[in-house]
Design a protein around this motif. Structure first.
Motif: not given
Length: 214
Positions: A91-94, A108-112, A152-157
């Motif tokens: 999570x957070x590194x998708x 590319x994982x940075x939220x914005x 929000x940071x991207x996670x699988x859920x």
């Protein structure tokens, strides 16, 4: 346009002194554009322009973190995952494929506020496969309604699997239709492309604003 991509990159490198570490091409989703493909497509020939900082700040930070993530926009993959995508990608590194290639794609994982493409809820996806690897499958996920990519940071859920596409033969462009359901507003479309030439998995984030229309 796609057939000229490598020629274009070579010209940019020669003319501007851009990073020369461009890997052998593989592929990516180009419509809706992935984060790093979009940055390359918009700014590749003007990556030193100060205008990027105000007009496209997420690309600005990504270029400065590691410009090779844009020059090698078609190389965001991992090998030997064995279909265990959740186990391989935290999570957070998708969007970076779990910080693959020694963290090259970490930005590319940075939220914005990544530049988002506007699409109707029934839209066509185009996977560009310059190496003609073919596909064992494509799995397309979209964030649940209510998820906020701006904070929000991207996670699988946060994702719902909305499309499974089976085996596809080698082709430069593979297109298929995706239905986003009743979603509206800003979302992340997350595509897993399992190449068929070997156990090579691509993990691809596309930012989209859904209009609600079909």
């Amino acid at each position: 346009m796609r057939k000229a991509l490598l020629v274009f990159v070579s010209a940019v490198v020669a003319a501007t002194g851009a990073p020369a570490a461009v890997a052998v091409p593989h592929g990516s989703v180009v419509d809706p554009p992935t984060r790093n493909y979009g940055c390359w497509d918009r700014w590749g020939d003007k990556h030193l322009s100060p205008a990027m900082k105000s007009e496209d700040p997420m690309c600005w930070q990504a270029y400065r973190e590691n410009a090779n993530a844009m020059w090698d926009w078609n190389g965001l993959y991992r090998e030997d995952v064995g279909g265990k995508h959740r186990e391989a990608i935290p999570d957070g590194q998708l969007c970076s494929g779990g910080r693959t290639h020694d963290g090259r794609y970490a930005a590319l994982d940075l939220v914005g506020e990544w530049r988002a493409a506007y699409r109707n809820n029934l839209f066509t996806m185009n996977a560009y496969d310059s190496a003609r690897h073919g596909a064992d499958y494509y799995h397309v996920y979209i964030t649940e309604q209510g998820f906020d990519p701006l904070s929000e940071s991207l996670g699988w859920d946060d994702l719902e699997l909305v499309k499974k596409v089976g085996s596809k033969p080698p082709a430069e462009n593979t297109r298929f239709t995706v239905d986003a359901g009743e979603r509206s507003g800003r979302h992340i479309v997350y595509t897993i492309w399992q190449a068929s030439h070997m156990d090579q998995s691509y993990y691809l984030c596309s930012d989209v604003v859904f209009t609600g229309a079909k």
